[in-house]
Design a protein around this motif. Sequence first.
Motif, short mmCIF file in Angstrom:
data_model
loop_
_atom_site.label_atom_id
_atom_site.label_comp_id
_atom_site.label_asym_id
_atom_site.label_seq_id
_atom_site.Cartn_x
_atom_site.Cartn_y
_atom_site.Cartn_z
N VAL A 162 -41.19 89.59 73.68
CA VAL A 162 -40.83 90.93 74.15
C VAL A 162 -40.26 91.73 72.97
O VAL A 162 -39.27 91.33 72.36
CB VAL A 162 -39.80 90.85 75.29
CG1 VAL A 162 -39.38 92.25 75.72
CG2 VAL A 162 -40.37 90.07 76.46
N VAL A 163 -40.91 92.86 72.67
CA VAL A 163 -40.49 93.69 71.54
C VAL A 163 -39.76 94.93 72.05
O VAL A 163 -40.30 95.69 72.85
CB VAL A 163 -41.73 94.14 70.71
CG1 VAL A 163 -41.29 95.02 69.54
CG2 VAL A 163 -42.51 92.94 70.22
N MET A 190 -45.31 92.07 73.49
CA MET A 190 -45.28 92.87 74.72
C MET A 190 -44.12 93.86 74.65
O MET A 190 -42.98 93.47 74.35
CB MET A 190 -45.08 91.89 75.90
CG MET A 190 -44.97 92.55 77.24
SD MET A 190 -45.09 91.32 78.57
CE MET A 190 -43.52 90.48 78.44
N PRO A 191 -44.37 95.13 74.91
CA PRO A 191 -43.27 96.10 74.87
C PRO A 191 -42.20 95.76 75.91
O PRO A 191 -42.54 95.37 77.03
CB PRO A 191 -43.93 97.44 75.23
CG PRO A 191 -45.40 97.21 75.11
CD PRO A 191 -45.65 95.75 75.29
N GLN A 192 -40.95 95.92 75.54
CA GLN A 192 -39.86 95.78 76.50
C GLN A 192 -39.83 97.04 77.34
O GLN A 192 -39.59 98.13 76.80
CB GLN A 192 -38.54 95.58 75.75
CG GLN A 192 -37.37 95.20 76.63
CD GLN A 192 -36.86 96.33 77.49
OE1 GLN A 192 -37.10 96.34 78.72
NE2 GLN A 192 -36.16 97.28 76.91
N ALA A 193 -40.12 96.93 78.62
CA ALA A 193 -40.17 98.12 79.46
C ALA A 193 -40.07 97.73 80.93
O ALA A 193 -40.80 96.85 81.38
CB ALA A 193 -41.48 98.87 79.22
N LEU A 200 -44.97 103.42 78.23
CA LEU A 200 -45.83 104.34 77.49
C LEU A 200 -45.17 104.76 76.18
O LEU A 200 -45.84 104.94 75.16
CB LEU A 200 -46.15 105.57 78.35
CG LEU A 200 -47.03 105.27 79.58
CD1 LEU A 200 -47.15 106.49 80.47
CD2 LEU A 200 -48.40 104.76 79.17
N ALA A 201 -43.85 104.86 76.18
CA ALA A 201 -43.15 105.29 74.96
C ALA A 201 -43.17 104.20 73.89
O ALA A 201 -43.32 104.49 72.70
CB ALA A 201 -41.70 105.66 75.30
N LYS A 202 -43.06 102.93 74.30
CA LYS A 202 -42.96 101.84 73.31
C LYS A 202 -44.30 101.23 72.93
O LYS A 202 -44.41 100.58 71.88
CB LYS A 202 -42.05 100.73 73.84
CG LYS A 202 -40.59 101.15 73.85
CD LYS A 202 -39.71 100.05 74.36
CE LYS A 202 -38.29 100.57 74.52
NZ LYS A 202 -37.44 99.65 75.25
N SER A 203 -45.33 101.44 73.76
CA SER A 203 -46.61 100.77 73.49
C SER A 203 -47.22 101.12 72.14
O SER A 203 -47.71 100.21 71.45
CB SER A 203 -47.61 101.07 74.62
OG SER A 203 -47.22 100.39 75.78
N ASN A 219 -50.07 93.84 77.60
CA ASN A 219 -49.72 94.95 78.49
C ASN A 219 -48.75 94.48 79.59
O ASN A 219 -48.44 93.29 79.68
CB ASN A 219 -51.00 95.50 79.12
CG ASN A 219 -50.89 96.98 79.45
OD1 ASN A 219 -49.79 97.52 79.61
ND2 ASN A 219 -52.01 97.63 79.55
N ARG A 220 -48.29 95.42 80.37
CA ARG A 220 -47.50 95.12 81.58
C ARG A 220 -48.12 95.96 82.69
O ARG A 220 -47.61 97.05 83.01
CB ARG A 220 -46.04 95.53 81.39
CG ARG A 220 -45.22 94.65 80.49
CD ARG A 220 -43.81 95.22 80.41
NE ARG A 220 -42.94 94.45 79.57
CZ ARG A 220 -42.04 93.55 79.99
NH1 ARG A 220 -41.94 93.28 81.28
NH2 ARG A 220 -41.27 92.92 79.15
#
Length: 232
Positions: A162-163, A190-193, A200-203, A219-220
């Motif tokens: 998780v990033v 994987m974006p932390q969200a 969408l902001a971190k991807s 993805n999530r």
Amino acid sequence: MKINEIFYSLQGEGFLAGVPSTFVRLAGCPLRCKWCDTKYAWDETKAAHYSIDKIVKTVDNWPCRFVVITGGEPMINPDLTIKHDLPELVHKLKNSGKHITIETAGIAFVPDLACDLMSISPKLSNSVPADPKLVAAHENSRLDLSVLRELIDHYNYQLKFVVDLQDDLPQIQQTIEEIGNVDLEKVMLMPQATTRNELLAKSPMVAEMCKRTGFAFCNRLQVLLWNSKRGT
Ligand code: SF4
């Protein structure tokens, strides 16, 4: 076994993202990650007690071959018989023709699991709980390299990190190096969200990180499609 919920949805993460799957969510987790998206599964006192046969029967309510055993932390169920129950559950599901993924933080090793995919998400320091009283316990148990080695040695796996920030990358690379023997094609970032907007902001940042390193983007879909609504 202590069950938080059983539901049918799409696998949202990992190399099987998009595959319709039945989720068996076990209750309880000793970690308290600050951005955990399943905090409602932490409290095992609110869980329902299911026999293994009842879980298998419930899973059969949906005409779906793919089953995901998740949590909380399914490898550490508060029920002390987990080392017997989990292999038996996986075995019975497997015998009914299912493809089994187990999602774990990689903090406990359970042998003899007939699972098809061990989806391991080692926790970085970006997951440290906000509550200072929980920090020491989390820091002591979030990463166990010997357990991670056992899991990747014994099971087909994917490693999802998780990033949260750009700065997480050196820690991810160091963890992979310390585990050793990791198939880099099985590593995902994987974006932390926990909300669609956050995802969408971190991807784009994580996508660029993947292009630089060669790791796969994770993805999530449950966040993108349903904004982390429970039961998705
Ligand atoms: S290990 Fe997973 S379930 Fe447990 S607190 Fe962390 S994110 Fe939540």
